[in-house]
Design an enzyme around this catalytic site. Structure first.
Site, PDB file in Angstrom:
ATOM      1  N   LYS A  53      -2.891   5.464 -17.233  1.00  0.00           N
ATOM      2  CA  LYS A  53      -4.093   4.827 -17.775  1.00  0.00           C
ATOM      3  C   LYS A  53      -4.883   4.042 -16.710  1.00  0.00           C
ATOM      4  O   LYS A  53      -6.105   3.970 -16.779  1.00  0.00           O
ATOM      5  CB  LYS A  53      -3.733   3.915 -18.949  1.00  0.00           C
ATOM      6  CG  LYS A  53      -3.260   4.693 -20.178  1.00  0.00           C
ATOM      7  CD  LYS A  53      -2.971   3.777 -21.354  1.00  0.00           C
ATOM      8  CE  LYS A  53      -2.422   4.568 -22.535  1.00  0.00           C
ATOM      9  NZ  LYS A  53      -2.221   3.724 -23.719  1.00  0.00           N
ATOM     10  N   GLY A 101       3.495  -9.578 -24.750  1.00  0.00           N
ATOM     11  CA  GLY A 101       3.378  -8.569 -23.704  1.00  0.00           C
ATOM     12  C   GLY A 101       2.004  -8.571 -23.067  1.00  0.00           C
ATOM     13  O   GLY A 101       0.994  -8.390 -23.749  1.00  0.00           O
ATOM     14  N   ALA A 102       1.968  -8.770 -21.746  1.00  0.00           N
ATOM     15  CA  ALA A 102       0.709  -8.811 -21.010  1.00  0.00           C
ATOM     16  C   ALA A 102       0.623  -7.667 -20.000  1.00  0.00           C
ATOM     17  O   ALA A 102      -0.129  -7.730 -19.036  1.00  0.00           O
ATOM     18  CB  ALA A 102       0.551 -10.156 -20.296  1.00  0.00           C
ATOM     19  N   ASN A 154       4.427 -13.551 -22.365  1.00  0.00           N
ATOM     20  CA  ASN A 154       4.943 -12.453 -21.549  1.00  0.00           C
ATOM     21  C   ASN A 154       6.219 -12.934 -20.870  1.00  0.00           C
ATOM     22  O   ASN A 154       6.418 -14.136 -20.675  1.00  0.00           O
ATOM     23  CB  ASN A 154       3.893 -12.054 -20.495  1.00  0.00           C
ATOM     24  CG  ASN A 154       4.243 -10.754 -19.796  1.00  0.00           C
ATOM     25  OD1 ASN A 154       4.322  -9.710 -20.425  1.00  0.00           O
ATOM     26  ND2 ASN A 154       4.473 -10.816 -18.489  1.00  0.00           N
ATOM     27  N   THR A 213       6.934 -12.755 -17.838  1.00  0.00           N
ATOM     28  CA  THR A 213       6.457 -13.534 -16.696  1.00  0.00           C
ATOM     29  C   THR A 213       5.200 -14.278 -17.129  1.00  0.00           C
ATOM     30  O   THR A 213       4.172 -13.659 -17.387  1.00  0.00           O
ATOM     31  CB  THR A 213       6.108 -12.591 -15.520  1.00  0.00           C
ATOM     32  OG1 THR A 213       7.152 -11.645 -15.361  1.00  0.00           O
ATOM     33  CG2 THR A 213       5.913 -13.359 -14.230  1.00  0.00           C
ATOM     34  N   ARG A 220       1.695 -13.669 -15.483  1.00  0.00           N
ATOM     35  CA  ARG A 220       0.951 -12.454 -15.840  1.00  0.00           C
ATOM     36  C   ARG A 220       0.112 -12.683 -17.099  1.00  0.00           C
ATOM     37  O   ARG A 220      -1.020 -12.214 -17.203  1.00  0.00           O
ATOM     38  CB  ARG A 220       1.918 -11.290 -16.034  1.00  0.00           C
ATOM     39  CG  ARG A 220       1.226  -9.956 -16.195  1.00  0.00           C
ATOM     40  CD  ARG A 220       2.167  -8.803 -15.916  1.00  0.00           C
ATOM     41  NE  ARG A 220       1.439  -7.542 -15.902  1.00  0.00           N
ATOM     42  CZ  ARG A 220       1.989  -6.371 -15.629  1.00  0.00           C
ATOM     43  NH1 ARG A 220       3.262  -6.302 -15.320  1.00  0.00           N
ATOM     44  NH2 ARG A 220       1.267  -5.269 -15.645  1.00  0.00           N
ATOM     45  N   TYR A 273       6.509   3.610 -32.633  1.00  0.00           N
ATOM     46  CA  TYR A 273       6.750   4.156 -33.972  1.00  0.00           C
ATOM     47  C   TYR A 273       7.977   5.046 -33.909  1.00  0.00           C
ATOM     48  O   TYR A 273       8.477   5.363 -32.834  1.00  0.00           O
ATOM     49  CB  TYR A 273       5.523   4.927 -34.484  1.00  0.00           C
ATOM     50  CG  TYR A 273       5.160   6.163 -33.684  1.00  0.00           C
ATOM     51  CD1 TYR A 273       5.681   7.408 -34.036  1.00  0.00           C
ATOM     52  CD2 TYR A 273       4.309   6.084 -32.579  1.00  0.00           C
ATOM     53  CE1 TYR A 273       5.363   8.539 -33.299  1.00  0.00           C
ATOM     54  CE2 TYR A 273       3.991   7.209 -31.843  1.00  0.00           C
ATOM     55  CZ  TYR A 273       4.520   8.432 -32.203  1.00  0.00           C
ATOM     56  OH  TYR A 273       4.209   9.545 -31.468  1.00  0.00           O
TER      57      TYR A 273
END
Length: 279
Positions: free
Chosen positions: A65, A126-127, A150, A152, A155, A224
């Site tokens: 991505k 989550g970053a 996150n 860390t 981040r 999922y």
């Protein structure tokens, strides 16, 4: 017939070809959509091959991505915010990058799960790439407060600061407080929590304590199928409403399809069909 692809590594598990084939059927569009296993060091060469063959677009999944974003000549605001693209529109040699992950998530939560985000307290875990892809559209939905955590902390801080300073979000940030906290010392409780971390994929435990869930909160995992099972069980045990990321997958695909074909497919119907198929 117009050709579209999904590029990734691995890719054999992808449900995107099924989803887009059904979208085409239901909207009367004539197109061909297929998965393409892309060598880890071969994204640019694969994309160049598609461009020269006259392909009209592609979806891009893990781990390409960021490369997809860099390969494009123009970018949507959503892609700019994520610094990553999951959708490329190909027009001759011109490549336009977009990121439909965040709007797919928001549409699934608000339209399919029936949970409005405006005025709510939201926790995003989550970053990394997944979190970066959805943070902008989540803020645009107008929650009262969005807390980003996150593994860390630095981040999370960097991602939040990038969004705070982005021109396209200045209006949204007047009504939404964007904060970061330490994952270990997380305080407060939330109406919606979204797991964008790699914990489910890695088969690890849920990275936050059940106390973060308000009674009846929506607990959403971007994974999922079997990968989301542990998180869904945890959510149920703590009195939350669990939801996996299948709806996000279908809704981000619908947004990509609309970008390419200028027609919106019936995503709710296809989501229902996919749930039955996977059950």
């Amino acid at each position: 017939m117009d050709k579209y692809y999904v590029l990734g590594n691995p890719i054999a598990h992808s449900k995107s070809p099924l989803i887009h084939a059904r979208f085409a059927e239901l909207t009367g569009q004539s197109l061909h959509y297929e998965p393409m296993l892309t060598p880890l060091d071969g994204f640019s060469a694969t994309l160049a091959q598609l461009v020269s063959s006259g392909a009209r677009g592609c979806n891009v999944t893990v781990p390409f991505k960021f490369e997809a974003f860099q390969a494009a000549s123009t970018h949507s605001d959503r892609a700019q915010l994520a610094q990553a693209a999951n959708t490329l529109v190909l027009d001759g040699s011109a490549i336009h990058a977009d990121n439909t992950d965040g709007v797919g998530l928001v549409n699934d939560i608000q339209n399919n799960a029936g949970v409005p985000l405006a005025g709510r307290d939201v926790l995003l875990i989550g970053a990394g790439g997944a979190g970066a892809g959805v943070l902008g559209p989540l803020l645009a939905a107008g929650p009262r407060r969005l807390v980003l955590v996150n593994r860390t902390r630095a981040r999370a801080d960097a991602l939040a600061q990038f969004h705070r300073s982005h021109p396209s979000l200045q209006n949204a940030l007047q009504k939404t407080e964007l904060l970061t906290q330490d994952l270990q010392g997380l305080e407060g409780s939330f109406d919606v929590i979204i797991n964008a971390s790699a914990s489910s994929l890695a088969g690890a435990g849920v990275p936050v304590d059940g106390r973060v869930l308000k009674p009846g909160a929506l607990a959403y995992d971007m994974m999922y199928g079997p990968a989301a099972a542990g998180f869904m069980t945890w959510a149920r045990e703590h009195g939350a409403t669990p939801r996996d990321g299948l709806g996000m997958l279908v809704e981000q695909a619908a947004e990509s399809f609309a970008l390419w074909r200028k027609v919106r497919p019936p995503s709710a119907q296809v989501l229902q069909e996919m749930r039955m198929l996977l059950a």
